[in-house]
Design a protein around this motif. Sequence first.
Motif, PDB file in Angstrom:
ATOM      1  N   ALA A 138       0.837  -1.205   0.000  1.00 16.44           N
ATOM      2  CA  ALA A 138       0.000   0.000   0.000  1.00 16.44           C
ATOM      3  C   ALA A 138       0.876   1.261   0.000  1.00 16.44           C
ATOM      4  N   ILE A 180      -6.216  -1.584  -1.745  1.00 18.25           N
ATOM      5  CA  ILE A 180      -5.597  -0.406  -2.363  1.00 18.25           C
ATOM      6  C   ILE A 180      -6.502   0.047  -3.507  1.00 18.25           C
ATOM      7  N   ILE A 205      -6.397   4.007   0.698  1.00 14.00           N
ATOM      8  CA  ILE A 205      -6.078   2.707   1.284  1.00 14.00           C
ATOM      9  C   ILE A 205      -7.155   2.363   2.310  1.00 14.00           C
ATOM     10  N   CYS A 253      -5.252   7.966  -4.706  1.00 19.10           N
ATOM     11  CA  CYS A 253      -5.024   6.691  -4.027  1.00 19.10           C
ATOM     12  C   CYS A 253      -5.698   6.691  -2.673  1.00 19.10           C
TER      13      CYS A 253
END
Length: 499
Positions: free
Chosen positions: A201, A245, A217, A215
């Motif tokens: 990640a 992810i 997580i 992005c």
Amino acid sequence: MESQGINGNFTQANVEALVVAIFKNESIKDPALKELDGLTGGQISAALKSEEIKGEAGETAMFRISSANGVKANRVLVVGAGERDKYKAADVAVASGTAARYLRKCNVKSFAILSRSNGEAIETVQNAVQGAITSQFELDKYKTKDKNDKAITKVVVCIDGAKGSDIKAGIARGRAIGDSMNFTRDLANEPPNILHPTEMANRAQKMAKETGLKCEILDEAKMRKMGMGSLLSVSQGSEQPGRMIVLRYTPEKPSKKKGELLALVGKAITFDTGGISLKPGENMDAMKYDMSGGATVLGAMRAIALLKPSVPVLGVVAAAENMPDGRASRPSDIVTAMNGKTIEILNTDAEGRLVLADAVAYAEKEGATTIVDMATLTGAVIIALGDQNTGILGNDQNLVDQLIASAKEAGEGFWQLPVSPEYSKQIKSDIADIKNIGPRMKAGTIMGAVFIQEFIDKAKWAHLDIAGTAWADAAQPHQAKGPTGVAIRSLLKFIERSE
Ligand code: BES
Ligand code: ZN
Ligand code: ZN
């Protein structure tokens, strides 16, 4: 590696070696070949005559150019390219990679390649540059001695009459794709004590920051809230927490197709011991590459961010470590996935489908209308197709056909296996909705696929089983042993076609 393109003056390039592709049963008629033959004092034609080289793919033969000839290069490397009418853009990558690996061994640092492809200039340059870059990848990252310390630092691609803008675009594309394939290969090569889900990640986050992707997580608490009991049942046996992810690429200038969203979804088991259904010890070390599907998604998303296609793409990586432990799930446990379906876990080694169940359901909830998942899912696909073809299965024949055609263009092999309601019946459980394995020794790859299919609602879906193709057991003239970066080029072609 520095990359350049020129549209003429091949023999004048400022490099140490001139590389030329030669076809099967070819005699020296081509003006460029004639010139090179002259520079070597007729050695190329002599070698062809004596059948020292025949133009077979993968062949190499090196000749010296005397300095009296007034060209900068002092060598010609002839690379076999196989049959002329079968030579495609993707083969240029193999020829260029073969040359780059051969020359590196000889301590040559720069070369110019005349690929002799009839294809479009952009494609030819792209493949020559990508092949040179991917050919340099080695497994020796953690060696402190006997490490490969030679490197090709410059490649020049020559295409007669090509437009400067095409050459420039081809170079940029080749670099983006080659570097992204190596990014994926580096991840797949990492040992599992270093690359656990959290580290994967972190690397995804760093890559996203560098390339401008969004992005997110999802940690275990978030996944629990979202009901991802299937993925969490895999990570619960490990000290290392699982991660989802999520990467998002949004085009600046979107194409007209509204409401469509492609999702690339990957299995990332950073190590697969089998869990309580423990694998035998022999070759268990290979299971560090069980995160290759996820690594492929990250590499493909990296390339997408750089190539900037006009369609949005969602990337989802389901990361977990599959360990046996006091908290690990047991064969006969029943868990509930994000879409509400209950799963009887009968073999904890069939864990890839468990993490993908929640990942594909999540992708669809996020709006995906087309989902392509990729995974080192089954040993059975290696028995069926070996290391030359990725198994492909799906619920939409047009999507599968498009992917197979894209793979062919990209120089990769995808081979379809069937899914059907009859197969799906075989994973019905007596006490839960479905079970995670089918009948013993029967259609293992199909069973994996029809399991994942249970978590697709309306989306068009295809599944790539890359267990046989993501890792090469032996080096090839153009490529090191180890992780291959398979499927990235095919996926990029597919995206290009769907723009
Ligand atoms: N990661 C493996 C699949 C695998 C096996 C990849 C060998 C590469 C080489 C996967 O999680 C697995 O163990 N699958 C089982 C499924 C079975 C228990 C139904 C398999 O293929 O044996
Ligand atoms: Zn497994
Ligand atoms: Zn696995």
